[in-house]
Design an enzyme around this catalytic site. Structure first.
Site, PDB file in Angstrom:
ATOM      1  N   HIS A 166       0.827  -1.206   0.000  1.00  0.00           N
ATOM      2  CA  HIS A 166       0.000   0.000   0.000  1.00  0.00           C
ATOM      3  C   HIS A 166       0.869   1.268   0.000  1.00  0.00           C
ATOM      4  O   HIS A 166       1.611   1.507   0.954  1.00  0.00           O
ATOM      5  CB  HIS A 166      -0.890  -0.034   1.251  1.00  0.00           C
ATOM      6  CG  HIS A 166      -1.807   1.118   1.381  1.00  0.00           C
ATOM      7  ND1 HIS A 166      -1.818   1.946   2.467  1.00  0.00           N
ATOM      8  CD2 HIS A 166      -2.761   1.588   0.532  1.00  0.00           C
ATOM      9  CE1 HIS A 166      -2.739   2.867   2.310  1.00  0.00           C
ATOM     10  NE2 HIS A 166      -3.324   2.680   1.148  1.00  0.00           N
ATOM     11  N   HIS A 222      -0.704  10.976  -2.284  1.00  0.00           N
ATOM     12  CA  HIS A 222      -1.994  10.639  -1.669  1.00  0.00           C
ATOM     13  C   HIS A 222      -2.877  11.846  -1.376  1.00  0.00           C
ATOM     14  O   HIS A 222      -4.034  11.902  -1.790  1.00  0.00           O
ATOM     15  CB  HIS A 222      -1.765   9.860  -0.367  1.00  0.00           C
ATOM     16  CG  HIS A 222      -3.039   9.485   0.325  1.00  0.00           C
ATOM     17  ND1 HIS A 222      -3.675  10.314   1.226  1.00  0.00           N
ATOM     18  CD2 HIS A 222      -3.817   8.381   0.222  1.00  0.00           C
ATOM     19  CE1 HIS A 222      -4.779   9.730   1.660  1.00  0.00           C
ATOM     20  NE2 HIS A 222      -4.895   8.560   1.069  1.00  0.00           N
TER      21      HIS A 222
HETATM   22  O1  G3P Z   1      -6.999   1.686  -2.276  1.00  0.00           O
HETATM   23  C1  G3P Z   1      -7.039   1.376  -0.941  1.00  0.00           C
HETATM   24  C2  G3P Z   1      -6.605   2.515  -0.085  1.00  0.00           C
HETATM   25  O2  G3P Z   1      -5.431   3.038  -0.620  1.00  0.00           O
HETATM   26  C3  G3P Z   1      -7.650   3.592   0.055  1.00  0.00           C
HETATM   27  O3  G3P Z   1      -7.350   4.504   1.046  1.00  0.00           O
HETATM   28  O4  G3P Z   1      -6.697   6.712   1.814  1.00  0.00           O
HETATM   29  O5  G3P Z   1      -4.994   4.922   1.731  1.00  0.00           O
HETATM   30  O6  G3P Z   1      -5.856   5.945  -0.356  1.00  0.00           O
HETATM   31  P1  G3P Z   1      -6.166   5.574   1.042  1.00  0.00           P
HETATM   32 CA    CA Z   2      -4.838   4.728  -2.038  1.00  0.00          CA
END
Ligand code: G3P
Ligand code: CA
Length: 234
Positions: A6, A49
């Site tokens: 992630h 992000h």
């Molecule tokens: O795509 C899953 C996750 O990345 C969504 O939340 O806020 O980490 O982008 P965020």
């Molecule tokens: Ca994300």
């Protein structure tokens, strides 16, 4: 179970940077990498992000208000093109990429086409999963290219499934890990990958351990983790 990095390996490296993506790409057994895309002032797709620069860089203001040349000078924010160049050799060998279009707060007109064209120019269409919290955007992607792999992203799995089945006609759902409270039979035939809210580099908090076997037994196919390296140790 599919293990996804992630924002790259974002527990031990700055999130959404070439450094975090390279660390992830080198992990044996990793399914794929997730990242977030927005558009800079000059229309260049950039990987970050937040809509604002303040948390992850020394710059201030909105991502949309600075050209990529400024990012190159002062930040570690990579362009999507730089990331695809880095990951292409790994993706050619099977590594997947989840491109999340961060376009809920700011719509970034034309972003879908721009990102899809870039992926296509790299010959990586079959290695990319597109997602967005904005179901108008995922719907548009699926309309522009029915062969595109599209995931409906959200908090609650029921909202994700409704979007996926009745609006987007997508291929998977990406709900928050704590909002998947459906019985196994209800998930049959649905590709579910869950995301987590975990400490990011430079972390100050305890990292919770997830029971992947338990998640699998609940019908979950994949998980996005900030520390995938801890789950792929031999
Ligand atoms: O795509 C899953 C996750 O990345 C969504 O939340 O806020 O980490 O982008 P965020
Ligand atoms: Ca994300």
């Amino acid at each position: 179970m599919e293990i996804w990095a992630h924002r790259g390996c974002s527990f031990r490296h700055p999130e959404n940077t070439l450094e975090s993506f390279e660390a992830a790409a080198k992990l044996p057994g990793l399914t794929g990498i997730e990242l977030d895309v927005q558009l800079a002032k000059d229309g260049v797709p950039v990987v970050i992000h937040d809509e604002k620069l303040d948390r992850t860089t020394t710059m201030v203001g909105y991502v949309k208000d600075w050209a990529f040349t400024e990012y190159e000078k002062y930040t570690k924010i990579p362009s999507l093109e730089q990331v695809l160049t880095l990951l292409k050799p790994y993706m050619d060998k099977g590594l997947l990429l989840n491109i999340e279009l961060k376009n809920s707060e700011i719509r970034y007109e034309g972003m879908e086409q721009k990102v899809m064209d870039m992926v296509s120019n790299f010959g990586l269409e079959d290695k990319v999963i597109y997602s967005s919290f904005n179901s108008d955007s995922t719907k548009l992607i699926k309309e522009m290219n029915p062969a595109a792999n599209v995931a409906c992203l959200g908090e609650d799995i029921i909202d994700c499934m409704n979007d996926c089945n009745f609006k987007v006609h997508g291929d998977a759902v990406h709900p928050y890990i704590r909002k998947v409270n459906l019985p196994l039979f209800a998930l049959e035939g649905t590709n579910v990958r869950v995301w987590t809210k975990e400490p990011l580099f430079p972390h100050e908090h305890f990292m919770r351990e997830h029971d992947l076997k338990k998640l699998e037994s609940k019908g979950i196919a994949g998980i996005f983790l900030n520390n995938p390296e801890d789950y792929l140790k031999v």
